[in-house]
Design a protein around this motif. Structure first.
Motif, PDB file in Angstrom:
ATOM      1  N   CYS A 270      34.655   4.481  13.442  1.00  0.00           N
ATOM      2  CA  CYS A 270      35.421   4.348  14.526  1.00  0.00           C
ATOM      3  C   CYS A 270      34.703   3.761  15.607  1.00  0.00           C
ATOM      4  N   LEU A 271      33.521   4.019  15.960  1.00  0.00           N
ATOM      5  CA  LEU A 271      32.991   3.469  17.142  1.00  0.00           C
ATOM      6  C   LEU A 271      32.484   1.935  16.713  1.00  0.00           C
ATOM      7  N   LEU A 272      32.190   1.734  15.531  1.00  0.00           N
ATOM      8  CA  LEU A 272      31.998   0.157  15.059  1.00  0.00           C
ATOM      9  C   LEU A 272      33.203  -0.725  15.403  1.00  0.00           C
ATOM     10  N   ARG A 273      34.269  -0.302  14.913  1.00  0.00           N
ATOM     11  CA  ARG A 273      35.532  -0.971  15.043  1.00  0.00           C
ATOM     12  C   ARG A 273      35.985  -0.998  16.475  1.00  0.00           C
ATOM     13  N   ALA A 274      35.788   0.192  17.250  1.00  0.00           N
ATOM     14  CA  ALA A 274      36.028  -0.040  18.811  1.00  0.00           C
ATOM     15  C   ALA A 274      35.268  -0.989  19.505  1.00  0.00           C
ATOM     16  N   LYS A 275      34.017  -1.123  19.088  1.00  0.00           N
ATOM     17  CA  LYS A 275      33.397  -2.041  19.811  1.00  0.00           C
ATOM     18  C   LYS A 275      33.706  -3.270  19.121  1.00  0.00           C
ATOM     19  N   GLU A 276      33.760  -3.606  17.784  1.00  0.00           N
ATOM     20  CA  GLU A 276      34.220  -4.789  17.470  1.00  0.00           C
ATOM     21  C   GLU A 276      35.481  -5.434  18.256  1.00  0.00           C
ATOM     22  N   GLU A 277      36.515  -4.485  18.224  1.00  0.00           N
ATOM     23  CA  GLU A 277      37.813  -4.944  18.602  1.00  0.00           C
ATOM     24  C   GLU A 277      37.999  -4.617  20.252  1.00  0.00           C
ATOM     25  N   SER A 278      36.979  -4.206  20.926  1.00  0.00           N
ATOM     26  CA  SER A 278      37.010  -4.016  22.305  1.00  0.00           C
ATOM     27  C   SER A 278      37.849  -2.860  22.502  1.00  0.00           C
ATOM     28  N   PHE A 279      38.151  -2.009  21.750  1.00  0.00           N
ATOM     29  CA  PHE A 279      39.047  -1.091  22.143  1.00  0.00           C
ATOM     30  C   PHE A 279      38.441   0.053  23.189  1.00  0.00           C
ATOM     31  N   LEU A 280      37.067   0.349  22.938  1.00  0.00           N
ATOM     32  CA  LEU A 280      36.644   1.283  23.934  1.00  0.00           C
ATOM     33  C   LEU A 280      35.268   0.842  24.098  1.00  0.00           C
ATOM     34  N   GLN A 281      34.739   1.096  25.246  1.00  0.00           N
ATOM     35  CA  GLN A 281      33.192   1.003  25.550  1.00  0.00           C
ATOM     36  C   GLN A 281      32.612   2.326  26.197  1.00  0.00           C
TER      37      GLN A 281
ATOM     38  N   LYS B 214      38.605  -8.310  26.559  1.00  0.00           N
ATOM     39  CA  LYS B 214      38.250  -7.434  28.136  1.00  0.00           C
ATOM     40  C   LYS B 214      38.153  -5.911  27.421  1.00  0.00           C
ATOM     41  N   ILE B 215      37.452  -5.261  28.358  1.00  0.00           N
ATOM     42  CA  ILE B 215      37.369  -4.019  28.312  1.00  0.00           C
ATOM     43  C   ILE B 215      38.506  -3.179  28.718  1.00  0.00           C
ATOM     44  N   ARG B 216      39.297  -2.370  27.868  1.00  0.00           N
ATOM     45  CA  ARG B 216      40.345  -1.765  28.229  1.00  0.00           C
ATOM     46  C   ARG B 216      40.175  -0.264  28.595  1.00  0.00           C
ATOM     47  N   ARG B 217      39.133   0.414  27.928  1.00  0.00           N
ATOM     48  CA  ARG B 217      39.059   1.663  27.633  1.00  0.00           C
ATOM     49  C   ARG B 217      37.700   1.771  28.146  1.00  0.00           C
ATOM     50  N   LEU B 218      37.243   2.900  29.048  1.00  0.00           N
ATOM     51  CA  LEU B 218      35.787   3.223  29.378  1.00  0.00           C
ATOM     52  C   LEU B 218      35.470   4.755  29.334  1.00  0.00           C
ATOM     53  N   ALA B 219      34.571   4.835  28.590  1.00  0.00           N
ATOM     54  CA  ALA B 219      34.095   6.279  28.845  1.00  0.00           C
ATOM     55  C   ALA B 219      32.678   6.384  29.213  1.00  0.00           C
ATOM     56  N   ILE B 220      32.407   7.101  30.398  1.00  0.00           N
ATOM     57  CA  ILE B 220      30.940   7.100  31.078  1.00  0.00           C
ATOM     58  C   ILE B 220      30.358   8.521  31.128  1.00  0.00           C
TER      59      ILE B 220
ATOM     60  N   GLU C  33      33.230  -6.449  37.635  1.00  0.00           N
ATOM     61  CA  GLU C  33      34.493  -7.341  37.644  1.00  0.00           C
ATOM     62  C   GLU C  33      35.523  -6.846  36.502  1.00  0.00           C
ATOM     63  N   THR C  34      34.891  -6.140  35.351  1.00  0.00           N
ATOM     64  CA  THR C  34      35.762  -5.905  34.500  1.00  0.00           C
ATOM     65  C   THR C  34      36.693  -4.599  34.610  1.00  0.00           C
ATOM     66  N   ASN C  35      36.401  -4.131  35.865  1.00  0.00           N
ATOM     67  CA  ASN C  35      37.380  -2.768  36.125  1.00  0.00           C
ATOM     68  C   ASN C  35      38.805  -3.120  36.107  1.00  0.00           C
ATOM     69  N   GLY C  36      39.166  -4.081  36.917  1.00  0.00           N
ATOM     70  CA  GLY C  36      40.680  -4.548  36.660  1.00  0.00           C
ATOM     71  C   GLY C  36      41.251  -4.512  35.675  1.00  0.00           C
ATOM     72  N   HIS C  37      40.676  -4.564  34.395  1.00  0.00           N
ATOM     73  CA  HIS C  37      41.353  -4.587  33.093  1.00  0.00           C
ATOM     74  C   HIS C  37      41.548  -3.255  32.526  1.00  0.00           C
ATOM     75  N   VAL C  38      40.853  -2.214  32.840  1.00  0.00           N
ATOM     76  CA  VAL C  38      40.568  -1.174  32.258  1.00  0.00           C
ATOM     77  C   VAL C  38      41.722  -0.261  32.299  1.00  0.00           C
ATOM     78  N   ARG C  39      42.178   0.434  31.364  1.00  0.00           N
ATOM     79  CA  ARG C  39      43.332   1.236  31.162  1.00  0.00           C
ATOM     80  C   ARG C  39      43.013   2.698  31.097  1.00  0.00           C
ATOM     81  N   SER C  40      41.898   2.952  30.352  1.00  0.00           N
ATOM     82  CA  SER C  40      41.505   4.359  30.475  1.00  0.00           C
ATOM     83  C   SER C  40      40.102   4.551  30.912  1.00  0.00           C
ATOM     84  N   LEU C  41      40.022   5.648  31.974  1.00  0.00           N
ATOM     85  CA  LEU C  41      38.613   5.850  32.424  1.00  0.00           C
ATOM     86  C   LEU C  41      38.394   7.241  32.105  1.00  0.00           C
ATOM     87  N   LEU C  42      37.448   7.640  31.307  1.00  0.00           N
ATOM     88  CA  LEU C  42      36.958   9.247  31.315  1.00  0.00           C
ATOM     89  C   LEU C  42      35.528   9.318  31.605  1.00  0.00           C
ATOM     90  N   PHE C  43      35.262  10.295  32.229  1.00  0.00           N
ATOM     91  CA  PHE C  43      33.942  10.946  32.642  1.00  0.00           C
ATOM     92  C   PHE C  43      33.477  12.010  32.166  1.00  0.00           C
TER      93      PHE C  43
END
Length: 827
Positions: free
Chosen positions: A408-419, A440-446, A461-471
């Protein structure tokens, strides 16, 4: 994946244009053209998704298509929401004048229309690029053309009996066990199932068994068929019969000329008369087996059907003489990871996966019901393993296998699903460069650690495209400065999911800019130390889940703007909160969950209009005026409540708390917290009640007689003085609690004796006793609980812990229990 993204966006745009068509004036033609182009694109993406790994050019093109689709959705929704906002501010009058003023107020219709046209043109050009790579358009009803992604996937993973892996390590014991079951003469099984998650080696195991010397000597005829997801029953039967009979050209044609009934009958008789081994590899659904088994003998036979499946329901085969073999990971203890530890938790909202169309086609099911069905199917296919379950069988937590997670993580990285970012010290410029290449990065887990000095960088500058932000890691993180800690969140303009849970910073407030995040569907600040929320919160009209369960000692101020969030489905108010006047809730017609409804700051009459409400937690503060009249007016809604928690925070509210319980006869789960004294006499007539939690109720001792007569109660939890203080002995009498399976007794220091009579709790399988310092011995009656599978004892007095050791006086009472979990004693 790109096909899925385009489908998601297309469905979202369709739903938005249907519901908000009046707000798309001036750009409706451009939106319609964009929809049409996306529909054309869908057919090409079926083939393009399957070809990404083979051609870098296709992969880049597909990434650009994903980005364009997401950008289109963001632009259309942003425009519609802005126009809606202007309309509400100006009222319903002067419609033409309102639209004429839109340009002046920051919504440039011509600019938006041009942006939509540009994206549509871009998508059209990308479609032409795909065609230049010989990508074919594939529609669901097409019979010709190239393979779809599903067809290609099935062909690539199709198994063949002649391919035998060499040097396979770790399956030897499984092979020997299965061979033994196949060749034995007594108590043999006609059907053998090999069940396990994808990638564990089920097919490899089946091949090893298929070619094993003992198996080859035992059976006379053999057949191997890969069934997979899409198959034709007739074709499977044909292939089995041809392989079993070693048919040459003419017999093959005879078989092909038979009717379905004739071929099923011939196969049935052949398997009945001969000693055959048939391997059915990769059966996905029970329906597939039910269709195929018509041609297999249901009488005594020496033939065996061996099937491999990732679906537990298929493996169970309750109607056949079957043996089920579960293939486990090589190192099961280490190979399953809790979702909340290494990836997004199950409680996190994954936006945009279920739509109104799917909900309409699901016989009245909610989106949550559909999501639970999907999760259950993943469990059945062994892609997800259940961690803990609720009292009604719902999945509370789950795990995924290391192999699945890595994939899942590999596919997520390949297809910019989640970072996933593990430290804010990472080089953001290199990450941005990578994102440019893949999309563009659309989902971000920090994940925050002690070295992080801020939640998120405002310079990225990628913040403007993020749809999901999880800490994650906030409970262990102490910010170096609390000033402006949440301010950078304003840069996430199209955010749909925001989770800031466990933030320890007492001087932090939700910034007023949060009202600009008009796309938000999910917002959680659970267990954070946030005291106030701004009035601009009312701008979040798309919000579906709002979790304000901040730290219990925080007295949060709630503005009366929640009434504007008409799409809310789940609302969790703080434990302690204040408001100016009443917090209005009557407009929330979609609400299913309402936690911490305060009788002081909310109007109970509002509950009557919440016709979809299923879970209610109500806090009784002070005397409630005209409660009986209010409950009568809300009775139709209260009848639908399935989970009820009543917290009585006043000594004068006992009768009112019971009135509320008596008005909810359909409940499955009931929690009573605070002074009650007596239970409703009609409680034993509640047909669905399966779980009951009593906390600090101070019930009279005779109330145990009501509890033990509850016919369907399976789960009972007694916490911190559930009975009045002079109750020293807790008796579970003969015939009481006929359905009880789980019993939890905690913090009952006044109890000096537990008594379990023979015949009490006959179905009990789990018992937990903790923090009961007055108990020095366990009840003798535990030895009668023959179904007790797990006993937990912890934080009890040292005398009791000594008595239950293997050489102790009480050990004979619990020695029949398979799982004993003995924790530390009290000091």
């Amino acid at each position: 994946m790109a096909e899925a993204v385009v489908s998601v966006v297309l469905e979202s745009v369709r739903d938005f244009t249907i519901q908000e068509a009046k707000f798309l004036s001036g750009v409706s033609r451009q939106v319609e053209a964009a929809q049409t182009e996306l529909e054309f694109m869908q057919g090409f993406l079926k083939d393009a998704d399957a070809r990404q790994g083979q051609d870098t050019g296709v992969r880049i093109c597909v990434a650009k298509i994903r980005d364009a689709a997401y950008d289109l959705e963001d632009i259309i929704e942003t425009y519609g929401l802005k126009v809606d906002s202007k309309k509400k501010k100006r009222g319903l009058k002067n419609v033409l004048k309102r639209f004429a003023c839109i340009f002046k107020e920051g919504v440039d219709v011509h600019m938006i229309a041009a942006e939509i046209e540009n994206i549509t043109t871009k998508i059209s050009a990308l479609r032409s690029n795909l065609q230049s790579y010989n990508i074919k358009e594939i529609r669901d009803r097409d019979s010709g053309g190239g393979e779809s992604s599903l067809q290609l996937h099935e062909r690539l993973r199709r198994s063949y009996s002649h391919v035998v892996e060499r040097d396979v390590v770790g399956l030897e014991s499984n092979v020997e066990e299965l061979v033994m079951h196949l060749v034995k003469d007594e108590n043999r099984h006609q059907v053998v199932s090999v069940w396990g998650m994808g990638g564990l080696g089920k097919t490899t195991l089946a091949r090893k068994v298929y070619h094993h010397k003992k198996v080859r000597q035992h059976f006379h005829s053999f057949a191997w068929v890969c069934v997979s997801q899409r198959f034709q029953v007739r074709n499977v039967w044909e292939r089995i019969l041809i392989e079993l009979t070693s048919a040459t050209k003419e017999p093959k044609q005879e078989i092909k000329d038979m009717t379905d009934d004739e071929i099923a009958k011939k196969l049935f008789l052949f398997l009945q008369e001969m000693r055959c081994l048939v391997i059915l590899d990769d059966i996905w659904r029970t329906e597939a087996w039910n269709l195929l088994e018509i041609a297999f003998p249901n009488v005594e036979t020496e033939s065996t059907i061996l099937l491999t499946t990732r679906n537990q329901a298929v493996a169970s085969l309750p109607n056949r003489n079957a043996y089920r073999h579960q293939l486990q990971p090589l190192n099961e203890n280490e190979s399953w990871e809790l979702l909340e530890k290494k990836t997004i938790s199950e409680n996190a909202d994954i936006e945009g996966l279920i739509f109104s169309r799917q909900q309409r086609h699901s016989l009245g099911k909610t989106m949550e019901d559909i999501a639970r069905d999907w999760l259950s199917e993943l469990v059945e296919r062994c892609l997800v393993q259940v961690g803990t379950s609720g009292s009604t069988g719902t999945i509370k937590s789950c795990r995924i296998h290391d192999l699945v997670r890595d994939m899942c993580l590999l596919r997520a990285k390949e297809e910019s699903f989640l970072q996933i970012k593990y430290s804010l010290q990472e080089n953001t410029s290199s990450m941005a460069a990578e994102a440019t290449q893949l999309g563009k990065i659309r989902r971000l887990a920090i994940y925050l650690d002690k070295n992080a000095d801020m939640l998120v960088s405002s310079r990225d500058e990628t913040n403007g495209h993020v749809r999901s932000l999880l800490f994650f890691g906030l409970r262990e993180w102490i910010p170096k400065s609390e000033k402006g800690l949440l301010s950078p969140l304003k840069d996430f303009k199209v955010l749909r999911v925001l989770k800031v849970e466990g933030l320890r910073a007492r001087r932090v407030e939700l910034p007023s800019e949060i009202g600009n995040m008009v796309h938000l569907r999910f917002l959680s600040v659970r267990r954070s130390e946030i005291k106030t929320s701004p009035p601009s919160l009312g701008n979040l009209v798309c919000l579906q889940t709002l979790d304000f369960r901040v730290s219990s000692y925080i007295d949060m101020v709630i503005p009366n703007v929640i009434k504007k969030m008409k799409q809310l489905r789940h609302l969790y108010l703080p434990w302690n909160y204040r408001a100016k006047g009443k917090v209005e809730l009557s407009t929330l017609g979609h609400l299913q969950t309402l936690h911490n409804l305060s009788s002081e700051y909310c109007d109970l009459k509002d509950v009557g209009r919440l016709t979809n409400l299923r879970k209610l937690k109500i806090r009784v503060l002070g005397s409630l005026q005209n409660l009986e009249e209010i409950l009568k007016s809300t009775s139709s809604t209260l009848n639908r409540i399935r989970s009820l928690i009543v917290k009585n925070d006043t000594n004068s509210g006992e009768e009112q708390a019971m009135q509320i319980v008596s008005s909810c006869p359909g409940i499955y789960k009931l929690t009573l917290d605070g002074p009650i004294a007596e239970l409703p006499k009609e409680l034993h007539n509640y047909p669905n009640l399966t779980k009951l939690v009593l906390w600090s109720c101070g019930l009279k001792e005779d109330q145990m007689g009501i509890l033990e007569k509850l016919p369907n109660l399976t789960n009972l939890k007694l916490f911190e003085k559930p009975f009045e203080e002079n109750t020293k002995i807790l008796v579970f009498s003969r015939g009481g609690f006929p359905s009880l399976e789980f019993l939890h007794v905690s913090r009952m220091d006044q109890i000096t004796e537990l008594r379990v009579e023979k015949g009490a709790m006959p179905r009990l399988c789990q018992l937990c006793i903790q923090f009961c310092s007055g108990l020095t011995t366990l009840p003798d009656g535990l030895r009668y609980l023959i179904y007790l599978k797990e006993l937990t004892i912890r934080w009890m007095c040292r005398e009791l812990h000594r008595r239950i050791e293997e050489d102790g006086e009480d050990f004979y009472k619990i020695q029949h229990v398979p799982c004993l979990l003995i924790g530390e004693p009290l000091d």
